[in-house]
Design a protein around this motif. Structure first.
Motif, PDB file in Angstrom:
ATOM      1  N   LEU A  51       0.541  15.438  11.273  1.00 48.51           N
ATOM      2  CA  LEU A  51       1.384  15.629  12.459  1.00 48.51           C
ATOM      3  C   LEU A  51       2.829  16.205  11.684  1.00 48.51           C
ATOM      4  CD1 LEU A  51       1.822  15.605  15.227  1.00 48.51           C
ATOM      5  CD2 LEU A  51       2.706  13.078  15.129  1.00 48.51           C
ATOM      6  N   THR A  52       2.907  17.632  12.158  1.00 49.54           N
ATOM      7  CA  THR A  52       4.033  18.333  11.576  1.00 49.54           C
ATOM      8  C   THR A  52       5.040  19.135  12.635  1.00 49.54           C
ATOM      9  OG1 THR A  52       3.043  20.419  11.272  1.00 49.54           O
ATOM     10  CG2 THR A  52       2.353  18.814   9.791  1.00 49.54           C
ATOM     11  N   ILE A  53       5.954  19.399  11.725  1.00 52.88           N
ATOM     12  CA  ILE A  53       7.107  20.578  12.493  1.00 52.88           C
ATOM     13  C   ILE A  53       7.139  21.603  11.371  1.00 52.88           C
ATOM     14  CG2 ILE A  53       9.189  21.148  13.148  1.00 52.88           C
ATOM     15  CD1 ILE A  53       9.801  18.703  14.239  1.00 52.88           C
ATOM     16  N   SER A  54       6.548  22.931  12.056  1.00 51.82           N
ATOM     17  CA  SER A  54       6.261  24.023  11.100  1.00 51.82           C
ATOM     18  C   SER A  54       6.784  25.400  11.898  1.00 51.82           C
ATOM     19  CB  SER A  54       4.977  24.177  10.870  1.00 51.82           C
ATOM     20  OG  SER A  54       4.400  23.320  10.176  1.00 51.82           O
ATOM     21  N   CYS A  55       7.067  26.304  11.240  1.00 54.08           N
ATOM     22  CA  CYS A  55       7.642  27.642  11.659  1.00 54.08           C
ATOM     23  C   CYS A  55       6.413  28.459  11.381  1.00 54.08           C
ATOM     24  CB  CYS A  55       8.895  27.944  10.946  1.00 54.08           C
ATOM     25  SG  CYS A  55       8.739  28.441   9.043  1.00 54.08           S
ATOM     26  N   GLY A  56       6.668  29.947  11.892  1.00 54.67           N
ATOM     27  CA  GLY A  56       5.630  31.098  11.672  1.00 54.67           C
ATOM     28  C   GLY A  56       5.515  31.236  10.481  1.00 54.67           C
ATOM     29  N   SER A  57       4.386  31.557   9.792  1.00 49.77           N
ATOM     30  CA  SER A  57       4.108  31.707   8.323  1.00 49.77           C
ATOM     31  C   SER A  57       3.716  33.147   8.058  1.00 49.77           C
ATOM     32  CB  SER A  57       3.376  30.598   7.637  1.00 49.77           C
ATOM     33  OG  SER A  57       2.098  30.587   8.337  1.00 49.77           O
ATOM     34  N   THR A  58       3.216  33.659   8.967  1.00 47.65           N
ATOM     35  CA  THR A  58       2.576  35.052   8.710  1.00 47.65           C
ATOM     36  C   THR A  58       3.068  35.831   9.905  1.00 47.65           C
ATOM     37  OG1 THR A  58       0.623  34.566  10.388  1.00 47.65           O
ATOM     38  CG2 THR A  58       0.621  34.117   7.924  1.00 47.65           C
ATOM     39  N   ILE A  59       2.715  37.189   9.859  1.00 46.49           N
ATOM     40  CA  ILE A  59       2.907  38.357  10.716  1.00 46.49           C
ATOM     41  C   ILE A  59       1.803  39.254  10.738  1.00 46.49           C
ATOM     42  CG2 ILE A  59       5.553  38.544  10.493  1.00 46.49           C
ATOM     43  CD1 ILE A  59       5.430  40.833   8.866  1.00 46.49           C
ATOM     44  N   ILE A  60       1.742  39.661  11.979  1.00 45.54           N
ATOM     45  CA  ILE A  60       0.279  40.554  12.226  1.00 45.54           C
ATOM     46  C   ILE A  60       0.671  41.994  12.376  1.00 45.54           C
ATOM     47  CG2 ILE A  60      -1.646  41.098  13.400  1.00 45.54           C
ATOM     48  CD1 ILE A  60      -1.784  38.166  12.376  1.00 45.54           C
ATOM     49  N   LYS A  61       0.345  43.028  11.285  1.00 42.71           N
ATOM     50  CA  LYS A  61       0.649  44.198  11.371  1.00 42.71           C
ATOM     51  C   LYS A  61      -0.644  45.040  11.024  1.00 42.71           C
ATOM     52  CE  LYS A  61       3.741  47.222   9.016  1.00 42.71           C
ATOM     53  NZ  LYS A  61       4.875  47.591   8.262  1.00 42.71           N
ATOM     54  N   SER A  62      -0.848  45.894  12.023  1.00 42.99           N
ATOM     55  CA  SER A  62      -2.047  46.937  12.053  1.00 42.99           C
ATOM     56  C   SER A  62      -3.346  46.063  11.678  1.00 42.99           C
ATOM     57  CB  SER A  62      -1.927  47.875  10.829  1.00 42.99           C
ATOM     58  OG  SER A  62      -0.795  48.695  10.975  1.00 42.99           O
ATOM     59  N   SER A  63      -3.373  44.793  12.594  1.00 46.07           N
ATOM     60  CA  SER A  63      -4.639  44.051  12.615  1.00 46.07           C
ATOM     61  C   SER A  63      -4.884  43.146  11.138  1.00 46.07           C
ATOM     62  CB  SER A  63      -5.901  44.554  13.039  1.00 46.07           C
ATOM     63  OG  SER A  63      -5.894  45.206  14.162  1.00 46.07           O
ATOM     64  N   THR A  64      -3.507  43.114  10.288  1.00 44.72           N
ATOM     65  CA  THR A  64      -3.577  42.199   9.138  1.00 44.72           C
ATOM     66  C   THR A  64      -2.802  41.523   8.963  1.00 44.72           C
ATOM     67  OG1 THR A  64      -4.408  44.728   8.044  1.00 44.72           O
ATOM     68  CG2 THR A  64      -3.472  42.951   6.691  1.00 44.72           C
ATOM     69  N   ILE A  65      -3.299  40.294   8.634  1.00 42.85           N
ATOM     70  CA  ILE A  65      -2.283  39.198   8.370  1.00 42.85           C
ATOM     71  C   ILE A  65      -1.249  39.324   7.151  1.00 42.85           C
ATOM     72  CG2 ILE A  65      -2.163  36.678   7.984  1.00 42.85           C
ATOM     73  CD1 ILE A  65      -4.823  36.345   9.441  1.00 42.85           C
ATOM     74  N   ILE A  66       0.061  39.236   7.318  1.00 38.63           N
ATOM     75  CA  ILE A  66       0.785  39.426   6.186  1.00 38.63           C
ATOM     76  C   ILE A  66       1.644  38.023   5.975  1.00 38.63           C
ATOM     77  CG2 ILE A  66       2.649  40.524   5.165  1.00 38.63           C
ATOM     78  CD1 ILE A  66       1.879  43.045   6.716  1.00 38.63           C
ATOM     79  N   HIS A  67       1.739  37.536   4.920  1.00 40.51           N
ATOM     80  CA  HIS A  67       2.607  36.502   4.602  1.00 40.51           C
ATOM     81  C   HIS A  67       3.996  36.594   4.720  1.00 40.51           C
ATOM     82  CE1 HIS A  67      -1.114  34.077   2.585  1.00 40.51           C
ATOM     83  NE2 HIS A  67      -1.380  34.520   3.772  1.00 40.51           N
ATOM     84  N   VAL A  68       4.538  35.749   5.118  1.00 41.81           N
ATOM     85  CA  VAL A  68       6.116  35.888   5.479  1.00 41.81           C
ATOM     86  C   VAL A  68       6.504  35.387   3.867  1.00 41.81           C
ATOM     87  CG1 VAL A  68       8.498  34.649   6.082  1.00 41.81           C
ATOM     88  CG2 VAL A  68       6.268  35.116   7.628  1.00 41.81           C
ATOM     89  N   ASP A  69       7.659  35.877   3.305  1.00 37.53           N
ATOM     90  CA  ASP A  69       8.001  35.962   1.975  1.00 37.53           C
ATOM     91  C   ASP A  69       8.343  34.377   1.581  1.00 37.53           C
ATOM     92  OD1 ASP A  69       9.169  37.224  -0.485  1.00 37.53           O
ATOM     93  OD2 ASP A  69      10.869  35.834   0.127  1.00 37.53           O
ATOM     94  N   SER A  70       8.197  33.876   0.553  1.00 43.02           N
ATOM     95  CA  SER A  70       8.180  32.420   0.302  1.00 43.02           C
ATOM     96  C   SER A  70       9.491  31.971   0.392  1.00 43.02           C
ATOM     97  CB  SER A  70       7.504  32.036  -1.154  1.00 43.02           C
ATOM     98  OG  SER A  70       7.950  32.731  -2.099  1.00 43.02           O
ATOM     99  N   ASP A  71      10.570  32.998  -0.111  1.00 42.66           N
ATOM    100  CA  ASP A  71      12.014  32.619  -0.214  1.00 42.66           C
ATOM    101  C   ASP A  71      12.392  32.572   1.142  1.00 42.66           C
ATOM    102  OD1 ASP A  71      12.128  32.517  -2.727  1.00 42.66           O
ATOM    103  OD2 ASP A  71      12.881  34.643  -3.185  1.00 42.66           O
ATOM    104  N   VAL A  72      11.813  33.235   2.140  1.00 42.93           N
ATOM    105  CA  VAL A  72      12.392  33.317   3.406  1.00 42.93           C
ATOM    106  C   VAL A  72      12.227  32.080   4.314  1.00 42.93           C
ATOM    107  CG1 VAL A  72      12.338  34.275   5.860  1.00 42.93           C
ATOM    108  CG2 VAL A  72      12.509  35.809   3.823  1.00 42.93           C
ATOM    109  N   LEU A  73      10.848  31.659   3.759  1.00 40.37           N
ATOM    110  CA  LEU A  73      10.203  30.098   4.256  1.00 40.37           C
ATOM    111  C   LEU A  73      11.029  29.254   3.653  1.00 40.37           C
ATOM    112  CD1 LEU A  73       6.240  30.590   4.480  1.00 40.37           C
ATOM    113  CD2 LEU A  73       7.924  30.448   6.038  1.00 40.37           C
ATOM    114  N   LYS A  74      11.425  29.077   2.457  1.00 43.30           N
ATOM    115  CA  LYS A  74      12.244  28.051   2.014  1.00 43.30           C
ATOM    116  C   LYS A  74      13.419  27.971   2.594  1.00 43.30           C
ATOM    117  CE  LYS A  74      10.156  28.163  -2.758  1.00 43.30           C
ATOM    118  NZ  LYS A  74      10.522  28.582  -4.247  1.00 43.30           N
TER     119      LYS A  74
END
Length: 315
Positions: A51-74
Motif C-alpha cells: 500500500l503506497t503513495i506514489s507519483c507518475g513515473s513514466t510519460i507516453i510519447k508516440s505510443s512509447t513509454i519513457i521513464h521520468v528521470d531518476s533525479d526528478v523522481l528523487k
C-alpha cells in the motif's frame, strides 16, 4: 473534499510483471502518468502486496513509454516526505522498502514511491489494511493541498495556473480538459493572501528607506505610492502561496506603468504564504519577501497568454 476514483492495470497491451490498482482524484491526477495517488502494488512473486503513495513515473510519447528521470523522481519523493516533516507520526508507518521483483517498469514504480507498507499474503490482516488505507487517504489529501497551494518544486504558481486554465476554457470551451489543472484557491483564500501580502510589504517598506506610503491599490495600476530620495515611487505587490517567487500575473497597464517609470518602481513578492483553513474565514500568515528596488522589468520574460482581436477597418 476530494473526489476519489479507482483504476487498475494487469499490464494488458504493455505486459507489466507487477499489476497495480490506484486511488486518485481526477483533478489532481488525471492519469497514472500525472500527479500523486495511492497505489496497491503487487509483487510478481505473489507473496506480498504494498500500500503506497506514489507519483507518475513514466510519460507516453508516440505510443512509447519513457521513464521520468531518476533525479526528478528523487526530488519529488523528497518533497512529498517534507510535507510531513512537522508531523511524521503517521508517515513512519509507511516506511517499508518496496520490492516488486519485476522488470524495468517495475523498478521505475519502486523509484516513484514515497511511502509504502508491505502486507505478506500469508499474514494479511484485513482490519489493519483498512485502517492503514484511511490514514494514507489523509496523507494524500495533505499532499494534494500542498500542491494546490503551489508548494511543490515543480508546480506553477496557483494564480498563473488558474489564469491559463480559465483562458483555455473561455477560448476553447469544447476542448478536452484531460490534461488536468488541479484545484485553485477560492475567493476567500485569495483575499486572505492578498491582504497579508499588502500588510507585509507595508510593514517592510520603511526599513528600505521609503516614506509617505499610501495604499493606491483600489484606484491605480500599482499598489502603493511612496517617496524615497526625494522621488515618487510606484510599488507593485504580489502575494502567493507558491514556494517560489519566479512567476506572477501582470496586466498590460501595470507593465506599461513600470516600463514608463523604470528606475522608480518596486516589485514586492510575498511568497510561500501559509493558509490556515481551520477557522471560518481563511487566515494567511508567514511567507518570504522578495523586494526588487528598483525593479527592472527587462530581467523578466513576459508571455502574452491571450490576445483581444478586432477586425481592421478598411475604407
Amino acid at each position: 473534499m476530494y473526489e476519489c476514483m479507482a483504476e487498475g492495470s494487469d499490464g494488458i497491451g504493455r505486459k507489466t510483471v507487477s499489476p497495480w490498482t490506484r486511488l486518485y482524484n481526477p483533478e489532481m491526477s488525471p492519469s497514472a502518468t500525472q500527479g500523486w495517488y495511492i497505489v496497491i502494488h503487487f509483487s510478481s512473486k505473489g507473496d506480498a502486496f504494498y500500500l503506497t503513495i506514489s507519483c507518475g513515473s513514466t510519460i507516453i510519447k508516440s505510443s512509447t513509454i519513457i521513464h521520468v528521470d531518476s533525479d526528478v523522481l528523487k526530488e519529488k519523493i523528497k518533497w512529498a516526505k517534507s510535507c510531513f516533516a512537522k508531523n511524521s507520526r503517521e508517515s513512519k508507518s509507511f516506511s517499508d522498502g518496496i520490492e516488486l521483483h519485476g522488470n524495468n517498469l517495475s523498478d521505475q514504480f519502486e523509484r516513484a514511491t514515497a511511502f509504502a507498507k508491505r502486507y505478506p499474503i500469508q499474514r494479511f490482516n484485513e482490519s489493519e489494511f483498512w485502517q492503514d488505507l484511511q490514514t494514507l487517504c489523509g496523507m494524500l489529501v495533505t499532499i494534494y493541498e500542498a500542491e494546490r497551494l503551489g508548494k511543490s518544486p515543480h508546480a506553477e504558481s496557483p494564480e498563473v495556473r488558474e489564469h491559463l486554465s480559465l483562458l483555455d476554457e473561455s477560448i476553447r470551451p469544447r476542448k478536452s480538459t484531460s490534461q488536468g489543472q488541479g484545484r485553485f484557491l477560492n475567493q476567500a483564500e485569495k483575499k486572505a493572501v492578498e491582504l497579508h501580502a499588502m500588510k507585509t510589504v507595508r510593514t517592510a517598506l520603511p526599513g528600505h528607506g521609503f516614506t509617505d506610503i499610501h495604499d493606491t491599490s483600489a484606484k491605480k495600476s500599482y499598489d502603493f505610492s511612496a517617496c524615497k530620495d526625494g522621488n515618487d515611487w510606484f510599488v507593485e505587490v504580489k502575494g502567493t502561496t507558491s514556494a517560489k517567487a519566479d512567476s506572477f500575473l501582470l496586466t498590460a497597464n501595470e507593465l506599461t506603468l513600470h516600463r514608463q517609470h523604470q528606475g522608480r518602481t518596486v516589485l514586492a513578492i510575498v511568497y510561500d504564504i501559509d493558509l490556515d483553513q481551520s477557522a471560518e474565514t481563511p487566515e494567511a500568515s508567514g511567507g518570504k519577501l522578495s523586494l526588487s528596488t528598483p525593479w527592472d522589468p527587462e530581467q523578466w520574460d513576459f508571455t502574452p497568454t491571450a490576445y483581444s482581436a478586432s477586425r481592421k477597418i478598411t475604407e
